[in-house]
Every structure is written in C-alpha cells, then in structure tokens.
Design a protein around this motif. Structure first.
Motif, PDB file in Angstrom:
ATOM      1  N   ALA A 127      -5.041  -5.799  82.299  1.00 32.05           N
ATOM      2  CA  ALA A 127      -4.357  -4.566  82.704  1.00 32.05           C
ATOM      3  C   ALA A 127      -5.319  -3.407  82.515  1.00 32.05           C
ATOM      4  O   ALA A 127      -5.579  -2.971  81.392  1.00 32.05           O
ATOM      5  N   CYS A 128      -5.875  -2.917  83.617  1.00 35.21           N
ATOM      6  CA  CYS A 128      -6.942  -1.916  83.567  1.00 35.21           C
ATOM      7  C   CYS A 128      -6.462  -0.550  84.024  1.00 35.21           C
ATOM      8  O   CYS A 128      -5.637  -0.424  84.919  1.00 35.21           O
ATOM      9  N   LYS A 129      -7.061   0.460  83.422  1.00 33.60           N
ATOM     10  CA  LYS A 129      -6.919   1.835  83.862  1.00 33.60           C
ATOM     11  C   LYS A 129      -8.335   2.370  84.052  1.00 33.60           C
ATOM     12  O   LYS A 129      -9.152   2.323  83.132  1.00 33.60           O
ATOM     13  N   ILE A 130      -8.620   2.818  85.257  1.00 39.26           N
ATOM     14  CA  ILE A 130      -9.926   3.361  85.598  1.00 39.26           C
ATOM     15  C   ILE A 130      -9.756   4.844  85.856  1.00 39.26           C
ATOM     16  O   ILE A 130      -8.941   5.251  86.692  1.00 39.26           O
ATOM     17  N   THR A 170     -23.118  17.010  86.748  1.00 48.60           N
ATOM     18  CA  THR A 170     -24.253  16.104  86.583  1.00 48.60           C
ATOM     19  C   THR A 170     -24.055  14.737  87.229  1.00 48.60           C
ATOM     20  O   THR A 170     -24.914  13.874  87.122  1.00 48.60           O
ATOM     21  N   GLY A 171     -22.924  14.507  87.883  1.00 54.95           N
ATOM     22  CA  GLY A 171     -22.684  13.231  88.544  1.00 54.95           C
ATOM     23  C   GLY A 171     -21.230  12.815  88.503  1.00 54.95           C
ATOM     24  O   GLY A 171     -20.349  13.573  88.086  1.00 54.95           O
ATOM     25  N   PHE A 172     -20.988  11.584  88.940  1.00 54.39           N
ATOM     26  CA  PHE A 172     -19.648  10.998  88.993  1.00 54.39           C
ATOM     27  C   PHE A 172     -19.533  10.008  87.834  1.00 54.39           C
ATOM     28  O   PHE A 172     -20.411   9.155  87.666  1.00 54.39           O
ATOM     29  N   TYR A 173     -18.484  10.120  87.030  1.00 54.73           N
ATOM     30  CA  TYR A 173     -18.371   9.354  85.787  1.00 54.73           C
ATOM     31  C   TYR A 173     -17.102   8.514  85.749  1.00 54.73           C
ATOM     32  O   TYR A 173     -16.100   8.848  86.374  1.00 54.73           O
ATOM     33  N   MET A 174     -17.158   7.408  84.980  1.00 54.77           N
ATOM     34  CA  MET A 174     -16.044   6.485  84.857  1.00 54.77           C
ATOM     35  C   MET A 174     -15.688   6.220  83.398  1.00 54.77           C
ATOM     36  O   MET A 174     -16.568   6.099  82.548  1.00 54.77           O
ATOM     37  N   ASP A 175     -14.375   6.111  83.161  1.00 57.98           N
ATOM     38  CA  ASP A 175     -13.817   5.591  81.909  1.00 57.98           C
ATOM     39  C   ASP A 175     -13.052   4.330  82.289  1.00 57.98           C
ATOM     40  O   ASP A 175     -12.410   4.285  83.341  1.00 57.98           O
ATOM     41  N   LEU A 176     -13.083   3.316  81.439  1.00 50.98           N
ATOM     42  CA  LEU A 176     -12.355   2.078  81.678  1.00 50.98           C
ATOM     43  C   LEU A 176     -11.578   1.710  80.427  1.00 50.98           C
ATOM     44  O   LEU A 176     -12.138   1.689  79.324  1.00 50.98           O
ATOM     45  N   TYR A 177     -10.286   1.440  80.623  1.00 51.60           N
ATOM     46  CA  TYR A 177      -9.405   1.013  79.537  1.00 51.60           C
ATOM     47  C   TYR A 177      -8.777  -0.321  79.922  1.00 51.60           C
ATOM     48  O   TYR A 177      -8.433  -0.533  81.087  1.00 51.60           O
ATOM     49  N   VAL A 178      -8.631  -1.215  78.947  1.00 55.47           N
ATOM     50  CA  VAL A 178      -7.898  -2.469  79.136  1.00 55.47           C
ATOM     51  C   VAL A 178      -6.814  -2.498  78.075  1.00 55.47           C
ATOM     52  O   VAL A 178      -7.104  -2.339  76.880  1.00 55.47           O
ATOM     53  N   ASN A 179      -5.573  -2.672  78.524  1.00 56.93           N
ATOM     54  CA  ASN A 179      -4.414  -2.607  77.624  1.00 56.93           C
ATOM     55  C   ASN A 179      -4.437  -1.326  76.790  1.00 56.93           C
ATOM     56  O   ASN A 179      -4.175  -1.342  75.591  1.00 56.93           O
ATOM     57  N   ASP A 180      -4.781  -0.214  77.427  1.00 60.36           N
ATOM     58  CA  ASP A 180      -4.853   1.121  76.819  1.00 60.36           C
ATOM     59  C   ASP A 180      -5.927   1.263  75.742  1.00 60.36           C
ATOM     60  O   ASP A 180      -5.975   2.264  75.040  1.00 60.36           O
ATOM     61  N   SER A 181      -6.798   0.276  75.587  1.00 55.61           N
ATOM     62  CA  SER A 181      -7.922   0.375  74.650  1.00 55.61           C
ATOM     63  C   SER A 181      -9.186   0.708  75.425  1.00 55.61           C
ATOM     64  O   SER A 181      -9.479   0.075  76.447  1.00 55.61           O
ATOM     65  N   LYS A 232     -20.948  -7.980  77.550  1.00 62.24           N
ATOM     66  CA  LYS A 232     -19.791  -8.835  77.285  1.00 62.24           C
ATOM     67  C   LYS A 232     -19.081  -8.477  75.987  1.00 62.24           C
ATOM     68  O   LYS A 232     -17.873  -8.611  75.876  1.00 62.24           O
ATOM     69  N   TYR A 233     -19.837  -7.990  74.989  1.00 61.39           N
ATOM     70  CA  TYR A 233     -19.227  -7.691  73.695  1.00 61.39           C
ATOM     71  C   TYR A 233     -18.203  -6.552  73.784  1.00 61.39           C
ATOM     72  O   TYR A 233     -17.398  -6.364  72.875  1.00 61.39           O
ATOM     73  N   LEU A 234     -18.199  -5.805  74.889  1.00 62.90           N
ATOM     74  CA  LEU A 234     -17.213  -4.742  75.057  1.00 62.90           C
ATOM     75  C   LEU A 234     -15.808  -5.293  75.318  1.00 62.90           C
ATOM     76  O   LEU A 234     -14.828  -4.565  75.218  1.00 62.90           O
ATOM     77  N   GLY A 235     -15.721  -6.576  75.662  1.00 63.35           N
ATOM     78  CA  GLY A 235     -14.425  -7.218  75.803  1.00 63.35           C
ATOM     79  C   GLY A 235     -13.817  -7.157  77.190  1.00 63.35           C
ATOM     80  O   GLY A 235     -12.616  -7.351  77.352  1.00 63.35           O
ATOM     81  N   PHE A 236     -14.623  -6.924  78.204  1.00 66.07           N
ATOM     82  CA  PHE A 236     -14.146  -6.890  79.586  1.00 66.07           C
ATOM     83  C   PHE A 236     -14.714  -8.089  80.316  1.00 66.07           C
ATOM     84  O   PHE A 236     -15.923  -8.333  80.295  1.00 66.07           O
ATOM     85  N   SER A 237     -13.849  -8.839  80.987  1.00 69.59           N
ATOM     86  CA  SER A 237     -14.291  -9.996  81.752  1.00 69.59           C
ATOM     87  C   SER A 237     -14.662  -9.555  83.162  1.00 69.59           C
ATOM     88  O   SER A 237     -13.816  -9.052  83.905  1.00 69.59           O
ATOM     89  N   GLY A 238     -15.929  -9.721  83.525  1.00 66.25           N
ATOM     90  CA  GLY A 238     -16.412  -9.295  84.830  1.00 66.25           C
ATOM     91  C   GLY A 238     -17.111  -7.967  84.731  1.00 66.25           C
ATOM     92  O   GLY A 238     -17.525  -7.535  83.650  1.00 66.25           O
ATOM     93  N   ASP A 239     -17.239  -7.283  85.875  1.00 69.42           N
ATOM     94  CA  ASP A 239     -17.872  -5.970  85.885  1.00 69.42           C
ATOM     95  C   ASP A 239     -17.420  -5.193  87.113  1.00 69.42           C
ATOM     96  O   ASP A 239     -16.820  -5.737  88.034  1.00 69.42           O
ATOM     97  N   LEU A 240     -17.746  -3.913  87.112  1.00 67.26           N
ATOM     98  CA  LEU A 240     -17.429  -3.006  88.201  1.00 67.26           C
ATOM     99  C   LEU A 240     -18.727  -2.440  88.749  1.00 67.26           C
ATOM    100  O   LEU A 240     -19.677  -2.203  87.992  1.00 67.26           O
ATOM    101  N   VAL A 241     -18.761  -2.201  90.068  1.00 68.37           N
ATOM    102  CA  VAL A 241     -19.971  -1.672  90.686  1.00 68.37           C
ATOM    103  C   VAL A 241     -19.593  -0.802  91.891  1.00 68.37           C
ATOM    104  O   VAL A 241     -18.710  -1.165  92.670  1.00 68.37           O
ATOM    105  N   PHE A 242     -20.233   0.369  91.997  1.00 67.53           N
ATOM    106  CA  PHE A 242     -20.105   1.203  93.184  1.00 67.53           C
ATOM    107  C   PHE A 242     -21.206   0.813  94.160  1.00 67.53           C
ATOM    108  O   PHE A 242     -22.342   0.566  93.755  1.00 67.53           O
TER     109      PHE A 242
END
Length: 100
Positions: free
Chosen positions: A22-25, A32-43, A61-71
């Motif tokens: 359950a992600c919130k992006i 200075t640019g375009f920025y992203m925050d990512l939360y999983v289960n509100d963490s 991987k140690y951040l606890g997210f399975s996979g990745d995001l890319v623009f």
C-alpha cells in the motif's frame, strides 16, 4: 513494468498498491528540481529524493520496498518537470525481478 498515472501538477499525492504494498507517492516541484516521497503502509521509505531521468528512485533493498520506481522521458533524456508529468515524463514501477 507498471505505469503509474500522474497529472501535470506542481504538487500531487497518489495512493496505489504496488506488488501488494500500500503505497503513497508524493511529488513536489521545487526551484531545484522535481522531488518524490514514498510511503508504504504510512511509513516513510524515502523522502525528498530528486527525480532524474531513468534513475531508480529507491535503489536500496534495506529500505523495505519491493521493486523500484523510475521516471522516463519519452521524448529525450531530460529530468522531469511538473508541466509535462503524465505525458512526456512517465513514472513506472518495476518489480524486483524486472530490475535484476
């Protein structure tokens, strides 16, 4: 690979399930640019990470997210800016298997 639907906006928040996560992006245009925050289960997984063309956003991987995001710039090799998000600049989710 899954495309994430976005709007051309200086600031937006998208809730989406990615690989049973359950992600919130949150996306924000700053001077200075375009920025992203990512939360999983509100963490928080990552916060204030600059979005660059074809660079993985999470990376570790140690951040606890399975996979990745890319623009991806669909018309060249520029970094994303808010006014063409969702058209020229597309956000994709890749599973761990697609990254390897």
């Amino acid at each position: 690979m899954q495309q994430i639907s976005l709007q051309a906006s200086k600031s937006q928040e998208v809730s989406i399930t990615l690989n049973n996560q359950a992600c919130k992006i949150k996306l924000h245009q700053r001077s200075t640019g375009f920025y992203m925050d990512l939360y999983v289960n509100d963490s928080p997984i990552m916060q204030g990470v600059i979005c660059l063309n074809c660079n993985y956003m999470v990376r570790y991987k140690y951040l606890g997210f399975s996979g990745d995001l890319v623009f991806v710039d669909t018309k060249g090799a520029n970094d994303p800016v808010w006014d063409e998000i969702g058209t020229r600049y597309q956000l994709y989710y890749l599973t761990a298997d697609e990254i390897s």
